[in-house]
Design a protein around this motif. Structure first.
Motif, PDB file in Angstrom:
ATOM      1  N   PRO A  71       0.800  -1.225   0.000  1.00 53.27           N
ATOM      2  CA  PRO A  71       0.000   0.000   0.000  1.00 53.27           C
ATOM      3  C   PRO A  71       0.833   1.275   0.000  1.00 53.27           C
ATOM      4  N   LYS A  72       2.019   1.258   0.622  1.00 53.05           N
ATOM      5  CA  LYS A  72       2.809   2.493   0.721  1.00 53.05           C
ATOM      6  C   LYS A  72       3.279   3.004  -0.634  1.00 53.05           C
ATOM      7  N   THR A  73       3.397   2.124  -1.599  1.00 57.31           N
ATOM      8  CA  THR A  73       3.866   2.554  -2.922  1.00 57.31           C
ATOM      9  C   THR A  73       2.762   2.388  -3.972  1.00 57.31           C
ATOM     10  N   PHE A  74       1.516   2.430  -3.547  1.00 57.22           N
ATOM     11  CA  PHE A  74       0.398   2.262  -4.485  1.00 57.22           C
ATOM     12  C   PHE A  74       0.533   0.944  -5.264  1.00 57.22           C
ATOM     13  N   ASN A  75       0.997  -0.068  -4.556  1.00 60.06           N
ATOM     14  CA  ASN A  75       1.172  -1.401  -5.161  1.00 60.06           C
ATOM     15  C   ASN A  75       2.101  -1.397  -6.376  1.00 60.06           C
ATOM     16  N   PRO A 115       1.266   6.264 -18.328  1.00 54.53           N
ATOM     17  CA  PRO A 115       2.022   7.519 -18.179  1.00 54.53           C
ATOM     18  C   PRO A 115       3.521   7.386 -18.450  1.00 54.53           C
ATOM     19  N   GLU A 116       3.970   6.249 -19.002  1.00 57.17           N
ATOM     20  CA  GLU A 116       5.411   6.012 -19.135  1.00 57.17           C
ATOM     21  C   GLU A 116       6.132   7.129 -19.873  1.00 57.17           C
ATOM     22  N   ILE A 117       5.434   7.778 -20.819  1.00 53.39           N
ATOM     23  CA  ILE A 117       6.067   8.814 -21.635  1.00 53.39           C
ATOM     24  C   ILE A 117       6.657   9.916 -20.749  1.00 53.39           C
ATOM     25  N   PHE A 175      14.556  -8.457 -19.124  1.00 49.18           N
ATOM     26  CA  PHE A 175      13.770  -7.715 -18.131  1.00 49.18           C
ATOM     27  C   PHE A 175      12.293  -7.656 -18.518  1.00 49.18           C
ATOM     28  N   LEU A 176      11.444  -7.972 -17.579  1.00 49.36           N
ATOM     29  CA  LEU A 176       9.979  -7.973 -17.730  1.00 49.36           C
ATOM     30  C   LEU A 176       9.430  -9.223 -18.410  1.00 49.36           C
ATOM     31  N   PHE A 177      10.332 -10.152 -18.759  1.00 46.22           N
ATOM     32  CA  PHE A 177       9.847 -11.376 -19.406  1.00 46.22           C
ATOM     33  C   PHE A 177       8.816 -12.073 -18.522  1.00 46.22           C
ATOM     34  N   HIS A 178       9.090 -12.080 -17.219  1.00 42.46           N
ATOM     35  CA  HIS A 178       8.196 -12.809 -16.305  1.00 42.46           C
ATOM     36  C   HIS A 178       6.810 -12.166 -16.219  1.00 42.46           C
ATOM     37  N   TRP A 179       6.646 -10.936 -16.730  1.00 41.52           N
ATOM     38  CA  TRP A 179       5.328 -10.314 -16.754  1.00 41.52           C
ATOM     39  C   TRP A 179       4.393 -11.053 -17.702  1.00 41.52           C
ATOM     40  N   GLY A 180       4.955 -11.834 -18.609  1.00 40.79           N
ATOM     41  CA  GLY A 180       4.123 -12.528 -19.590  1.00 40.79           C
ATOM     42  C   GLY A 180       3.538 -13.832 -19.092  1.00 40.79           C
ATOM     43  N   SER A 212      -2.755  -0.724  -9.020  1.00 34.55           N
ATOM     44  CA  SER A 212      -1.294  -0.631  -9.010  1.00 34.55           C
ATOM     45  C   SER A 212      -0.831   0.579  -9.810  1.00 34.55           C
ATOM     46  N   ALA A 213       0.180   1.286  -9.269  1.00 37.45           N
ATOM     47  CA  ALA A 213       0.752   2.447  -9.967  1.00 37.45           C
ATOM     48  C   ALA A 213       1.844   2.035 -10.944  1.00 37.45           C
ATOM     49  N   GLY A 214       1.948   0.746 -11.241  1.00 35.23           N
ATOM     50  CA  GLY A 214       2.853   0.324 -12.309  1.00 35.23           C
ATOM     51  C   GLY A 214       4.145  -0.279 -11.808  1.00 35.23           C
ATOM     52  N   ALA A 215       5.062  -0.469 -12.747  1.00 37.54           N
ATOM     53  CA  ALA A 215       6.363  -1.035 -12.398  1.00 37.54           C
ATOM     54  C   ALA A 215       7.002  -0.159 -11.327  1.00 37.54           C
ATOM     55  N   ASP A 216       7.855  -0.767 -10.512  1.00 35.91           N
ATOM     56  CA  ASP A 216       8.520  -0.017  -9.446  1.00 35.91           C
ATOM     57  C   ASP A 216       9.600   0.869 -10.063  1.00 35.91           C
ATOM     58  N   ILE A 217       9.304   2.174 -10.098  1.00 29.75           N
ATOM     59  CA  ILE A 217      10.192   3.113 -10.798  1.00 29.75           C
ATOM     60  C   ILE A 217      11.556   3.160 -10.116  1.00 29.75           C
ATOM     61  N   LYS A 218      11.538   3.048  -8.787  1.00 30.24           N
ATOM     62  CA  LYS A 218      12.822   3.123  -8.057  1.00 30.24           C
ATOM     63  C   LYS A 218      13.713   1.928  -8.393  1.00 30.24           C
ATOM     64  N   GLU A 219      13.075   0.804  -8.657  1.00 27.35           N
ATOM     65  CA  GLU A 219      13.846  -0.395  -9.009  1.00 27.35           C
ATOM     66  C   GLU A 219      14.474  -0.234 -10.400  1.00 27.35           C
ATOM     67  N   GLY A 255       0.398   2.608 -15.947  1.00 24.55           N
ATOM     68  CA  GLY A 255       1.579   1.940 -16.496  1.00 24.55           C
ATOM     69  C   GLY A 255       1.420   0.431 -16.430  1.00 24.55           C
ATOM     70  N   GLY A 256       2.397  -0.214 -15.780  1.00 26.27           N
ATOM     71  CA  GLY A 256       2.337  -1.665 -15.629  1.00 26.27           C
ATOM     72  C   GLY A 256       1.082  -2.126 -14.897  1.00 26.27           C
ATOM     73  N   GLY A 257       0.484  -1.253 -14.086  1.00 22.61           N
ATOM     74  CA  GLY A 257      -0.762  -1.605 -13.396  1.00 22.61           C
ATOM     75  C   GLY A 257      -1.909  -1.728 -14.379  1.00 22.61           C
TER      76      GLY A 257
HETATM   77  C1  HXC Z   1       7.698   3.208  -7.235  1.00 18.05           C
HETATM   78  C2  HXC Z   1       5.979   4.527  -6.502  1.00 18.05           C
HETATM   79  C3  HXC Z   1       5.285   4.311  -7.716  1.00 18.05           C
HETATM   80  C4  HXC Z   1       5.902   3.490  -8.704  1.00 18.05           C
HETATM   81  C5  HXC Z   1       4.102   5.588  -6.461  1.00 18.05           C
HETATM   82  N1  HXC Z   1       5.208   5.302  -5.768  1.00 18.05           N
HETATM   83  N2  HXC Z   1       4.119   4.987  -7.648  1.00 18.05           N
HETATM   84  N3  HXC Z   1       7.176   3.966  -6.276  1.00 18.05           N
HETATM   85  N4  HXC Z   1       7.099   2.957  -8.413  1.00 18.05           N
HETATM   86  N5  HXC Z   1       5.309   3.204  -9.865  1.00 18.05           N
HETATM   87  C6  HXC Z   1       5.571   5.777  -4.420  1.00 18.05           C
HETATM   88  C7  HXC Z   1       6.049   7.213  -4.415  1.00 18.05           C
HETATM   89  O1  HXC Z   1       7.393   7.275  -4.800  1.00 18.05           O
HETATM   90  C8  HXC Z   1       5.839   7.583  -2.974  1.00 18.05           C
HETATM   91  O2  HXC Z   1       6.903   7.038  -2.198  1.00 18.05           O
HETATM   92  C9  HXC Z   1       4.579   6.839  -2.587  1.00 18.05           C
HETATM   93  O3  HXC Z   1       4.452   5.791  -3.574  1.00 18.05           O
HETATM   94  C10 HXC Z   1       3.366   7.720  -2.689  1.00 18.05           C
HETATM   95  O4  HXC Z   1       3.308   8.331  -3.985  1.00 18.05           O
HETATM   96  P1  HXC Z   1       3.041   9.891  -4.207  1.00 18.05           P
HETATM   97  O5  HXC Z   1       3.456  10.214  -5.580  1.00 18.05           O
HETATM   98  O6  HXC Z   1       3.649  10.674  -3.106  1.00 18.05           O
HETATM   99  O7  HXC Z   1       1.447   9.937  -4.062  1.00 18.05           O
HETATM  100  P2  HXC Z   1       0.396  10.838  -4.874  1.00 18.05           P
HETATM  101  O8  HXC Z   1       0.886  12.241  -4.969  1.00 18.05           O
HETATM  102  O9  HXC Z   1      -0.916  10.572  -4.211  1.00 18.05           O
HETATM  103  O10 HXC Z   1       0.359  10.235  -6.338  1.00 18.05           O
HETATM  104  C11 HXC Z   1      -0.022   8.894  -6.628  1.00 18.05           C
HETATM  105  C12 HXC Z   1       0.336   8.516  -8.063  1.00 18.05           C
HETATM  106  C13 HXC Z   1       1.819   8.852  -8.306  1.00 18.05           C
HETATM  107  C14 HXC Z   1      -0.541   9.297  -9.041  1.00 18.05           C
HETATM  108  C15 HXC Z   1       0.032   7.025  -8.203  1.00 18.05           C
HETATM  109  O11 HXC Z   1       2.593   8.235  -7.291  1.00 18.05           O
HETATM  110  C16 HXC Z   1       2.335   8.408  -9.638  1.00 18.05           C
HETATM  111  O12 HXC Z   1       2.104   9.050 -10.626  1.00 18.05           O
HETATM  112  N6  HXC Z   1       3.076   7.282  -9.626  1.00 18.05           N
HETATM  113  C17 HXC Z   1       3.802   6.828 -10.805  1.00 18.05           C
HETATM  114  C18 HXC Z   1       2.867   6.287 -11.846  1.00 18.05           C
HETATM  115  C19 HXC Z   1       3.660   5.846 -13.065  1.00 18.05           C
HETATM  116  O13 HXC Z   1       4.398   6.618 -13.665  1.00 18.05           O
HETATM  117  N7  HXC Z   1       3.518   4.590 -13.430  1.00 18.05           N
HETATM  118  C20 HXC Z   1       4.236   4.020 -14.521  1.00 18.05           C
HETATM  119  C21 HXC Z   1       5.467   3.374 -14.001  1.00 18.05           C
HETATM  120  S1  HXC Z   1       6.462   2.807 -15.332  1.00 18.05           S
HETATM  121  P3  HXC Z   1       7.575   7.870  -1.007  1.00 18.05           P
HETATM  122  O14 HXC Z   1       8.681   6.960  -0.576  1.00 18.05           O
HETATM  123  O15 HXC Z   1       8.015   9.159  -1.600  1.00 18.05           O
HETATM  124  O16 HXC Z   1       6.461   8.008  -0.002  1.00 18.05           O
HETATM  125  C22 HXC Z   1       5.789   1.395 -15.772  1.00 18.05           C
HETATM  126  C23 HXC Z   1       6.486   0.767 -16.883  1.00 18.05           C
HETATM  127  C24 HXC Z   1       5.760  -0.427 -17.291  1.00 18.05           C
HETATM  128  O17 HXC Z   1       4.854   0.899 -15.235  1.00 18.05           O
HETATM  129  C25 HXC Z   1       6.632  -1.200 -18.171  1.00 18.05           C
HETATM  130  C26 HXC Z   1       6.236  -2.611 -18.184  1.00 18.05           C
HETATM  131  C27 HXC Z   1       6.147  -3.174 -16.846  1.00 18.05           C
END
Ligand code: HXC
Length: 257
Positions: free
Chosen positions: A22-26, A130-132, A83-88, A62-69, A107-109
């Motif tokens: 929950p802390k990272t929006f899954n 939103p990957e762009i 990378f990401l093969f296991h998503w299939g 889910s907010a998608g792939a873990d961007i920090k990772e 994104g990945g979510g």
């Molecule tokens: C890692 C994430 C994350 C993500 C959110 N968090 N989304 N960490 N990967 N995808 C973390 C934030 O860093 C933050 O950590 C905490 O969750 C809360 O997020 P906030 O941004 O502070 O919350 P809020 O302002 O309410 O915004 C929520 C949100 C936003 C709209 C969901 O977090 C957001 O836009 N997230 C990224 C969405 C995204 O770009 N998804 C695509 C990822 S790329 P801290 O530690 O600061 O509290 C992708 C590629 C797919 O999916 C390719 C194939 C798999």
């Protein structure tokens, strides 16, 4: 099983996977995704389970792939490790998989939801690729699945702008099959899974396989494939049972063979 990032339970023939970071929006870290795959396989191999539901919480599917990772990811490394093969792997699951989406599916979510067979969404759900905005493009089927379902113009608009879209838009475009009040989505998804699970498992799997072939084959090949599977089903006890039950005005008792 002991999972760190997901919860699993079963609800009368339906296996439920709840994303639980929950802390990272899954955000879908590799560890989380491996746990999803493991849980999917366990439900797939459990004969008491007829359908699977994947959900998150009310704020986020889910907010998608873990961007920090991905911060230090390189081309060389991602190429070498495929990378990401296991998503299939979810695409190889034969039982029906339903996504119950509330909150963000980004994104990945969004791609994970689109990899499921049916999407039910809550009224306030927000979808998007939103990957762009990260200098990336969707990498788990987003440019393909979204385009096939909603068409080129809308998919281009969304993927090239990174804009989000609502549950209502998703339903209108056919990406989501039904929208419910937030508190009801999961329950409705489980009920749908139980409806699927109430039928013959091999027949449900055949139906899923045949619908999915519509994405891979030409109309002629697809209809050929469907007809062959249809013909083959006459070899199942459940097909005999279903017809006999109808003819004798009684309820069918499926034996799943
Ligand atoms: C890692 C994430 C994350 C993500 C959110 N968090 N989304 N960490 N990967 N995808 C973390 C934030 O860093 C933050 O950590 C905490 O969750 C809360 O997020 P906030 O941004 O502070 O919350 P809020 O302002 O309410 O915004 C929520 C949100 C936003 C709209 C969901 O977090 C957001 O836009 N997230 C990224 C969405 C995204 O770009 N998804 C695509 C990822 S790329 P801290 O530690 O600061 O509290 C992708 C590629 C797919 O999916 C390719 C194939 C798999």
């Amino acid at each position: 099983p002991n999972y760190e990032h997901i919860l699993t339970e079963s609800h009368d023939k339906v296996g439920l996977i709840t994303l639980n970071r929950p802390k990272t929006f899954n955000a879908l870290s590799s560890d989380l995704f491996h746990e999803i795959n493991d849980a999917l396989k366990k439900f797939e191999n459990d004969s008491s389970i007829g359908a699977i539901v994947i959900t998150g919480n009310e704020r986020a599917f889910s907010a998608g792939a873990d961007i920090k990772e991905m911060l230090n990811q390189t081309f060389a490394n991602s190429y070498k490790t495929n990378f990401l093969f296991h998503w299939g792997e979810i695409n190889n699951i034969k039982k029906p998989v339903i996504a119950a989406v509330n909150g963000f599916a980004l994104g990945g979510g969004c791609e994970l939801a689109m990899s499921c067979d049916v999407i039910y969404a809550g009224e306030t759900a927000k979808f998007g690729q939103p990957e762009i905005k990260l200098g990336l493009i969707p990498g788990a089927g987003g440019t393909q699945r979204l385009t096939r379902v909603i068409g080129k113009s809308k998919a281009m608009e969304l993927v090239l702008s990174g804009r989000t879209f609502t549950a209502q838009e998703a339903e209108q475009w056919g990406l989501v099959s039904k929208v419910f009040p937030v508190g009801e989505v999961l329950e409705k998804a489980i009920e749908l899974g139980q409806e699927f699970a109430g039928f013959s498992q091999p027949v449900i799997q055949a139906a899923k396989e045949s619908v999915n072939s519509a994405y891979e084959l030409s109309l002629r090949e697809g209809c050929h494939f469907e007809r062959r599977i249809f013909q083959a089903l006459f070899s199942l006890n459940d097909a005999k049972e279903g017809k006999d039950a109808f003819a004798n005005k009684r309820e069918a008792k499926w034996t799943h063979d």
